[in-house]
Design a protein around this motif. Sequence first.
Motif, PDB file in Angstrom:
ATOM      1  N   PRO A  98     -38.424  55.877  49.678  1.00 21.30           N
ATOM      2  CA  PRO A  98     -37.894  56.597  50.772  1.00 21.30           C
ATOM      3  C   PRO A  98     -36.968  55.400  51.234  1.00 21.30           C
ATOM      4  O   PRO A  98     -36.927  53.996  51.202  1.00 21.30           O
ATOM      5  N   PRO A  99     -35.913  55.613  52.072  1.00 21.69           N
ATOM      6  CA  PRO A  99     -34.690  54.699  52.678  1.00 21.69           C
ATOM      7  C   PRO A  99     -35.581  53.811  53.601  1.00 21.69           C
ATOM      8  O   PRO A  99     -35.095  52.653  54.041  1.00 21.69           O
ATOM      9  N   THR A 100     -36.920  54.210  53.859  1.00 25.54           N
ATOM     10  CA  THR A 100     -37.493  53.155  54.900  1.00 25.54           C
ATOM     11  C   THR A 100     -38.523  52.249  54.124  1.00 25.54           C
ATOM     12  O   THR A 100     -39.197  51.459  54.586  1.00 25.54           O
ATOM     13  N   ALA A 101     -38.319  52.040  52.744  1.00 22.49           N
ATOM     14  CA  ALA A 101     -39.115  51.319  52.127  1.00 22.49           C
ATOM     15  C   ALA A 101     -38.977  49.692  52.326  1.00 22.49           C
ATOM     16  O   ALA A 101     -38.011  49.419  52.927  1.00 22.49           O
ATOM     17  N   THR A 102     -40.258  49.221  52.143  1.00 20.02           N
ATOM     18  CA  THR A 102     -40.020  47.679  52.389  1.00 20.02           C
ATOM     19  C   THR A 102     -39.569  46.784  51.352  1.00 20.02           C
ATOM     20  O   THR A 102     -39.483  47.246  50.393  1.00 20.02           O
ATOM     21  N   VAL A 126     -30.130  45.006  47.073  1.00 20.35           N
ATOM     22  CA  VAL A 126     -31.225  45.916  47.023  1.00 20.35           C
ATOM     23  C   VAL A 126     -31.510  46.990  48.137  1.00 20.35           C
ATOM     24  O   VAL A 126     -31.104  47.979  47.997  1.00 20.35           O
ATOM     25  N   MET A 127     -31.463  46.006  49.290  1.00 18.77           N
ATOM     26  CA  MET A 127     -31.969  46.847  50.323  1.00 18.77           C
ATOM     27  C   MET A 127     -30.910  47.560  51.125  1.00 18.77           C
ATOM     28  O   MET A 127     -31.095  48.405  51.717  1.00 18.77           O
ATOM     29  N   ALA A 128     -29.786  47.073  51.063  1.00 20.53           N
ATOM     30  CA  ALA A 128     -28.626  47.767  51.388  1.00 20.53           C
ATOM     31  C   ALA A 128     -28.597  49.135  50.707  1.00 20.53           C
ATOM     32  O   ALA A 128     -28.040  50.291  51.334  1.00 20.53           O
ATOM     33  N   ALA A 129     -28.867  49.118  49.434  1.00 16.77           N
ATOM     34  CA  ALA A 129     -28.839  50.499  48.599  1.00 16.77           C
ATOM     35  C   ALA A 129     -29.965  51.447  49.132  1.00 16.77           C
ATOM     36  O   ALA A 129     -29.935  52.408  49.282  1.00 16.77           O
ATOM     37  N   VAL A 130     -31.078  50.740  48.943  1.00 19.48           N
ATOM     38  CA  VAL A 130     -32.263  51.386  49.339  1.00 19.48           C
ATOM     39  C   VAL A 130     -32.285  52.076  50.698  1.00 19.48           C
ATOM     40  O   VAL A 130     -32.725  53.449  51.013  1.00 19.48           O
ATOM     41  N   GLY A 131     -31.800  51.442  51.772  1.00 19.49           N
ATOM     42  CA  GLY A 131     -31.550  51.958  53.099  1.00 19.49           C
ATOM     43  C   GLY A 131     -30.691  52.969  53.075  1.00 19.49           C
ATOM     44  O   GLY A 131     -30.668  53.757  53.997  1.00 19.49           O
TER      45      GLY A 131
END
Length: 284
Positions: A98-102, A126-131
């Motif tokens: 999910p977008p809230t993944a750590t 990575v986290m910019a994409a995941v978020g």
Amino acid sequence: MLSPLPLLCRRAALSMAAVLAAGCAGLAGPAADAPDTPLSRRLDALLPAQVLILGEQHDADAHHALERETVQQLAARQRLAAVALEMADSGRSTAALPPTATEAQARAALAWNDRAWPWTAYGPVVMAAVGAGVPVLGANLPRARMKDAMADVSLDAQLPPPAWQAQMAAVREGHCGLLPESQMQPMTRIQVARDREMARTVAQAAQAAAPGRVVLLVTGAGHADPALGVPQHLPTDLKVRSVRMAAGGAGADRQRFDALWATPAVPPRDYCAELRKPAAPAKP
């Protein structure tokens, strides 16, 4: 025996332009974008496209920052279908997160190898994409398949002869001239196999993407080179744009790219000296 790939990848990325310069002398190419050119304007000049390849110098912090900003801007425009990375193996993906993944969840999903690719450099991308709810895809050839690639003679014919010779020259230079001649062809096959695997991952994502959305590939400058890298193995009906990010604005190979993004120079580092260090004596 396989070489220490992370260090050699960095060395190859730094030396690729010098290796290919002789074949490029006198050719006109795109002018480098000034470092203060707004990224939005740079992207406007490249889009629409189905695949956007950013070719980085692995040790340039400014390139990682540009990659993160590219993800953020494309996601904000609702134009980003997926982010593919050379820095993770194909078959790995954050699509189920999910977008809230750590960060820990993202690293686990990608089986991240921090020793090869520092998370401090690539984690923000990575986290910019995941978020933003955009999947991050591993794109590189898994190490377990490299031995087979070394013996796969069919890879010798996957590039035009001049490009194959240029790729072999880049492998030689990237290994600081230390690679035995008997290993030149097998190691060049690995480079071609890696390009083909990245192209396969990117093509699949692009073909599944909604109209108007782009797949972003983050990789080394050599892999981004349209003359001998990933673009050589992509379907011809895909609209592909390839960017060379150049620390200090240097890049004799700029004419083959769709854009050259100049960034501040990086202090020189002698990777070959590190490879030539004698091995530590074994403990009794």
